[in-house]
Design an enzyme around this catalytic site. Structure first.
Site, PDB file in Angstrom:
ATOM      1  N   PRO A   1      -2.726   6.529  -5.530  1.00  0.00           N
ATOM      2  CA  PRO A   1      -2.873   6.218  -4.105  1.00  0.00           C
ATOM      3  C   PRO A   1      -1.623   5.537  -3.567  1.00  0.00           C
ATOM      4  O   PRO A   1      -1.124   4.586  -4.162  1.00  0.00           O
ATOM      5  CB  PRO A   1      -4.080   5.280  -4.079  1.00  0.00           C
ATOM      6  CG  PRO A   1      -4.109   4.667  -5.447  1.00  0.00           C
ATOM      7  CD  PRO A   1      -3.605   5.723  -6.377  1.00  0.00           C
TER       8      PRO A   1
ATOM      9  N   THR B   1      -0.026   4.284   0.279  1.00  0.00           N
ATOM     10  CA  THR B   1      -0.150   4.176   1.727  1.00  0.00           C
ATOM     11  C   THR B   1       1.014   4.894   2.400  1.00  0.00           C
ATOM     12  O   THR B   1       2.172   4.633   2.090  1.00  0.00           O
ATOM     13  CB  THR B   1      -0.172   2.699   2.158  1.00  0.00           C
ATOM     14  OG1 THR B   1      -1.343   2.087   1.635  1.00  0.00           O
ATOM     15  CG2 THR B   1      -0.185   2.578   3.669  1.00  0.00           C
TER      16      THR B   1
ATOM     17  N   GLN C   1      -9.530   6.577  -1.761  1.00  0.00           N
ATOM     18  CA  GLN C   1      -9.458   5.196  -2.246  1.00  0.00           C
ATOM     19  C   GLN C   1      -9.969   4.266  -1.145  1.00  0.00           C
ATOM     20  O   GLN C   1      -9.318   4.083  -0.104  1.00  0.00           O
ATOM     21  CB  GLN C   1      -8.043   4.784  -2.632  1.00  0.00           C
ATOM     22  CG  GLN C   1      -8.045   3.411  -3.323  1.00  0.00           C
ATOM     23  CD  GLN C   1      -6.669   2.817  -3.492  1.00  0.00           C
ATOM     24  OE1 GLN C   1      -5.921   2.684  -2.526  1.00  0.00           O
ATOM     25  NE2 GLN C   1      -6.317   2.465  -4.711  1.00  0.00           N
TER      26      GLN C   1
ATOM     27  N   HIS D   1     -10.186   0.299  -4.325  1.00  0.00           N
ATOM     28  CA  HIS D   1      -8.973  -0.510  -4.458  1.00  0.00           C
ATOM     29  C   HIS D   1      -9.378  -1.954  -4.752  1.00  0.00           C
ATOM     30  O   HIS D   1      -9.746  -2.695  -3.860  1.00  0.00           O
ATOM     31  CB  HIS D   1      -8.137  -0.435  -3.180  1.00  0.00           C
ATOM     32  CG  HIS D   1      -6.694  -0.802  -3.385  1.00  0.00           C
ATOM     33  ND1 HIS D   1      -6.284  -1.627  -4.410  1.00  0.00           N
ATOM     34  CD2 HIS D   1      -5.564  -0.453  -2.714  1.00  0.00           C
ATOM     35  CE1 HIS D   1      -4.970  -1.772  -4.356  1.00  0.00           C
ATOM     36  NE2 HIS D   1      -4.512  -1.059  -3.339  1.00  0.00           N
TER      37      HIS D   1
ATOM     38  N   TYR E   1      -5.523  -7.427  -2.410  1.00  0.00           N
ATOM     39  CA  TYR E   1      -6.405  -7.116  -1.291  1.00  0.00           C
ATOM     40  C   TYR E   1      -7.782  -7.756  -1.499  1.00  0.00           C
ATOM     41  O   TYR E   1      -7.973  -8.543  -2.420  1.00  0.00           O
ATOM     42  CB  TYR E   1      -6.479  -5.610  -1.086  1.00  0.00           C
ATOM     43  CG  TYR E   1      -5.160  -5.013  -0.658  1.00  0.00           C
ATOM     44  CD1 TYR E   1      -4.537  -5.413   0.524  1.00  0.00           C
ATOM     45  CD2 TYR E   1      -4.503  -4.062  -1.445  1.00  0.00           C
ATOM     46  CE1 TYR E   1      -3.323  -4.886   0.920  1.00  0.00           C
ATOM     47  CE2 TYR E   1      -3.277  -3.528  -1.055  1.00  0.00           C
ATOM     48  CZ  TYR E   1      -2.688  -3.941   0.122  1.00  0.00           C
ATOM     49  OH  TYR E   1      -1.481  -3.425   0.509  1.00  0.00           O
TER      50      TYR E   1
END
Length: 387
Positions: free
Chosen positions: A29, A31, A111, A192, A197
């Site tokens: 994954p 971004t 994700q 995730h 995070y």
């Protein structure tokens, strides 16, 4: 198709839950922030389709904002271009993505992502929603990190801790988005739980100093993640696979640790496995780096050993520099370290191998490596376009 014999372990099929992948290679994954108005469009669909057509067995999408008002905002990408997994237009966009990947012979997981402490107050689709932090703490200032120095003053001041009502709302948001993912035709769910995070900030003692049932020792710090996995498992049923990403390093501090020992890590991973996780995506800067002193085992190897579940390694595959080193140098040259990865996989150290920047640089990486053909080097400039 001809194949380099030493790389056979990378190209064997593998089954997870009710899904069989044609090989052990996954797209990690990453971004990209290329979804206008939070909707994946035809350009995004073609981006993922090309990687599946290039031979990647499993596509794990970029982080997708869950159905919770504070899930995304500025601070990690451009919030108006981060895809969501709720809304009629968003789900229609994801159905087109899924159909393209399936037509190209691949499988695809979204994700599910909640930025947590990284969302800047007053940003995102719901600017009035308060950002969510387990204890109101962003993390230590001065850690080894690549976050910009102008960003930290916007987030470093403590806020109020999450209430139990907000915790329950976040858990529900993950479950709702998993339900939407299943309806859109995705093959499984990726969560995730790394990089600092929201879920990871519950695992990390620096950001979780709660004194209720969600804070304390590792078993208690694991509880929020466990509740997320349980809620998703209940929402999607017993057969659809769940892949959980975890890691030691944080964007706040690359030297951070959620677990000081393998025993402590085992408490976390076994709890997540018992809740319904089928496999673990071990987030590291370099796939083969030893995870604990006194042992040569990588984090993915420890994940498999401690949890009894399948594990996936990631970090620097096919390239000469790790992720953050390549930010400084502007790119990374090709490196044939995938032979080492294949050997490790062959002896059972881990089960799958995820590629990040190598697949940004070269959508046909798996097919080329399988045939013994040269692959393309990575340049940071490639982050500016989907190809």
């Amino acid at each position: 198709m001809n194949m380099v014999p030493e790389l056979h372990p990378l190209f064997e099929p593998i089954t997870l839950g009710n899904v069989t992948f044609k090989n052990r290679l996954a797209m990690a994954p990453m971004t990209r922030s290329f979804s206008p108005e939070n909707v994946p469009d035809a350009v995004v669909a073609d981006y993922y389709r090309r990687r599946a057509a290039g031979g990647t067995g499993l596509i794990v999408t970029e982080g997708v904002g869950i159905d919770q008002s504070a899930a995304i905002g500025d601070g990690s990408g451009t919030s108006s271009r981060i895809p969501l997994l709720h809304g009629e237009a968003q789900l229609a966009g994801w159905r087109a993505v899924v159909d393209g990947v399936h037509a190209a012979g691949g499988k695809i997981f979204p994700q599910l992502w909640h930025q947590g402490v990284f969302r800047i107050e007053g940003t995102g689709p719901y600017p009035d929603a308060p950002s969510l932090r387990p204890s109101g703490l962003w993390g230590p200032d001065g850690g080894f990190s690549t976050v910009s120095r102008d960003y930290i003053p916007r987030v470093i001041q403590p806020t109020r801790p999450m209430t139990e009502e907000e915790i329950a709302d976040a858990v529900h948001g993950f479950a709702k988005s998993a339900t939407n993912a299943k309806a859109a035709g995705f093959d499984g769910i990726a969560i995730h739980g790394a990089s600092g995070y929201l879920i990871d900030s519950f695992f990390w003692p620096q950001t979780n100093q709660r004194v209720d049932r969600y804070g304390g020792d590792m078993a208690k710090r694991a509880l929020f993640g466990v509740e997320v996995v349980k809620a998703i498992r209940e929402a999607i049923g017993p057969d659809m696979p769940i892949l959980f990403r975890f890691g030691q390093w944080k964007q706040q501090d690359f030297n951070a640790k959620i677990a000081e020992t393998p025993d402590e890590l085992g408490i976390l991973l076994r709890a997540l496995a018992e809740a319904g996780a089928d496999a673990f995506d071990a987030s590291t800067l370099y796939f083969s780096a030893p995870a604990f002193e006194g042992s040569p085992l990588s984090l993915a190897a420890w994940a498999k050993s401690l949890s009894g579940k399948l594990s996936m390694a990631v970090g620097g595959v096919g390239l000469s520099e790790n992720l953050f080193a390549s930010f400084e140098t502007g790119g990374a040259a090709v490196e044939n370290n995938f032979f080492d990865a294949a050997e490790r996989m062959g002896r059972g150290e881990f089960d799958m191998l995820a590629l990040g920047r190598a697949l940004i640089a070269d959508p046909d990486w798996p097919n080329k490596v399988r045939r013994g053909e040269p692959t393309l080097a990575y340049s940071r400039d490639m982050l500016g376009a989907l190809a």
